[in-house]
Design an enzyme around this catalytic site. Structure first.
Site, PDB file in Angstrom:
ATOM      1  N   CYS A  51       0.861  -1.183   0.000  1.00 10.04           N
ATOM      2  CA  CYS A  51       0.000   0.000   0.000  1.00 10.04           C
ATOM      3  C   CYS A  51       0.898   1.234   0.000  1.00 10.04           C
ATOM      4  CB  CYS A  51      -0.949  -0.023   1.203  1.00 10.04           C
ATOM      5  SG  CYS A  51      -0.087  -0.024   2.787  1.00 10.04           S
ATOM      6  N   VAL A  52       0.429   2.346   0.516  1.00  7.89           N
ATOM      7  CA  VAL A  52       1.195   3.594   0.464  1.00  7.89           C
ATOM      8  C   VAL A  52       2.446   3.523   1.334  1.00  7.89           C
ATOM      9  CG1 VAL A  52       1.105   6.077   0.922  1.00  7.89           C
ATOM     10  CG2 VAL A  52      -0.884   4.916  -0.016  1.00  7.89           C
TER      11      VAL A  52
END
Length: 507
Positions: A51-52
């Site tokens: 993810c981020v």
């Protein structure tokens, strides 16, 4: 001669840049290798994604993971198990590069989103699945909302008096009046047309055709409809609405501009009808039957019942939150500031995204958002205190990196890599955030949109509150830093001395 010297200088710069890039690539490669080894090797990795801020592994045997060794790897800011995944916190930007190396070394392609959702769903209860659904719907539209909020803040800065003198910038420089008007128009568009964004994202999440979601959202804000903002005038009798007369039913021609819940529920109905129709309508007729029937039936049900009912639900939620903050603002502010980071850890903060979008759309202000912009600064204070307390060069680097990330509004590396593992910094941080929340409510500082947190939050805080807002921000940072440092320096030292004395007596 000068030309030759310049050419030589440029060649040196290119070679140096290439060397630095190569060194960084080698660094990411080494980190990736260590991570793979300590999660049990590539044979233990079933699925892989990111993810981020985090690498996410689905492993075959969780017992094969050497979690202590993973957390000691350079660049790793923390690691934990969640929703059937082993998540390794790396940080924004860097995680992409490490993931590419992990993917290259293991030969495992990034996992399919549907497979990961199935694994996550199997590990969650009904409440958690509901929160995840909210997250899946509202996270994709956040860039538009946040971007609009920043533009709205810039527009307010340009048009507000008292920031750059007794007159506004627009008054001082009339040539930028048109630019200011355009910026504000663009910003307001996101909130006026928010049903389109919500319907698009919700229909996509529920498994329907996203373009039908866009179509539904546009129907709900059609210019022919009475704007939803005039509903109070309808109730007071100042405005007379138009009605459709359908099968003996009077259906008010009311629009749902600035609404969140009506398009959300209507989107679920649309997808339900779309899927049912595709099962019973022959393939050759689906293109000309499914979309028209699904849209017309959904629109009819929305204007008849779904819209009015969900508008009432939204009003009850909005009024309830406002009443809570109005009834005991200081206590409410303290509790919200105190509990925000624990909510982030559990994932329950996603529910507040929809609530705040609804608040901003209806009231153009949110006290909760102004508190959230300061919580991350309290977390940063604890990080920098830990950087001074630790003797480990690696841990100091992690703490400074996490603190910098926190100042920019991303607190996951801090929580999972610094404050929660040490426990007391996390407690000092959330208590400081609670005090900041109480002060925010005492000063009645609100935000006008979702947007940046930390020092950059001035774009979503009205200019008249800047001084008070940054005063509270400074207090939150200092209080968190001082309490973390004091406890780490003195209380931990005394505990260590007691432990040594006890051990001596026993011996």
């Amino acid at each position: 001669m000068k030309g030759h010297y310049y050419l030589f200088e440029q060649i040196i710069k290119v070679v140096y840049t290439f060397w630095e890039v190569r060194k960084m690539a080698d660094k990411y490669s080494d980190v990736a290798k260590e991570i793979v080894d300590h999660v049990g090797g590539k044979e233990n990795i079933k699925m892989l994604t990111h993810c981020v801020t985090r690498l996410r592994f689905v492993v075959k045997d969780e017992k094969a993971i050497d979690e202590k060794a993973v957390k000691e790897i350079p660049l790793v800011k923390g690691a934990f198990h969640s929703n059937g995944q082993y998540q390794v916190v790396i940080g924004t930007g860097t995680v992409d590069k490490v993931f590419d190396e992990v993917e290259k070394q293991t030969g495992i392609q990034q996992a399919d989103a549907a497979e990961l959702k199935a694994i996550e769903a199997s590990k969650k209860n009904i409440f958690q699945r509901g929160l995840k659904t909210f997250s899946d719907i509202f996270i994709p539209i956040l860039p538009a909302i946040v971007g609009a909020g920043i533009l709205l803040g810039i527009g307010n800065i340009l048009t507000s008096a008292g920031i750059f003198g007794s007159e506004s910038l627009v008054a001082q420089h009339p040539q930028i009046q048109g630019l200011a008007d355009m910026i504000i128009m663009i910003a307001n568009t996101a909130f006026t047309y928010i049903p389109v964004l919500v319907a698009w994202s919700a229909v996509k999440r529920f498994g329907g055709n996203p373009m039908l979601g866009v179509f539904l959202g546009l129907v709900l804000i059609n210019a022919q409809l009475l704007p939803g903002s005039q509903m109070s005038s309808v109730i007071n009798g100042d405005v007379k609405p138009e009605y459709w007369h359908i099968f003996g039913l009077k259906v008010m021609q009311l629009g749902y501009q600035n609404s969140v819940l009506p398009p959300l529920v209507a989107s679920w109905v649309l997808v339900f009808l779309e899927k049912k129709l595709k099962k019973i309508v022959p393939d050759t007729l689906q293109l000309i039957v499914v979309a028209p029937v699904a849209i017309v039936v959904t629109a009819f049900l929305t204007f008849l019942a779904i819209g009015p009912f969900m508008n009432q639900v939204a009003t009850v939620i909005t009024n309830g939150i406002m009443s809570l903050f109005n009834f005991s603002p200081i206590i409410a502010g303290f509790l919200f500031g105190l509990l925000w980071e624990p909510l982030v850890v559990t994932g329950m903060h996603h529910a507040f995204i929809a609530v705040n979008i609804q608040l901003i759309a209806q009231t153009q202000q949110s006290f909760m958002l102004s508190i959230i912009t300061i919580v991350c600064v309290a977390e940063a204070g604890a990080d920098f205190a830990m950087a001074l307390l630790t003797r480990s060069k690696q841990k100091r680097g992690i703490a400074i990196s996490a603190g910098t990330s926190s100042l920019l509004g991303v607190t996951e590396p801090s929580m999972f890599g610094v404050t929660i593992p040490a426990k007391y910094p996390f407690i000092c941080s959330i208590l400081s955030a609670g005090v900041a929340g109480a002060l925010i409510m005492m000063f009645k500082v609100y935000a006008i949109s979702l947007g940046p947190s930390g020092p950059l939050s001035f774009t979503i805080i009205p200019a008249q509150f800047w001084a008070k807002h940054y005063l509270v921000m400074g207090i939150a940072f200092i209080l968190s830093f001082a309490s973390t440092f004091a406890y780490g320096k003195f209380a931990k030292k005394e505990k260590s001395e007691v432990d040594v004395a006890t051990q001596t007596v026993v011996e």
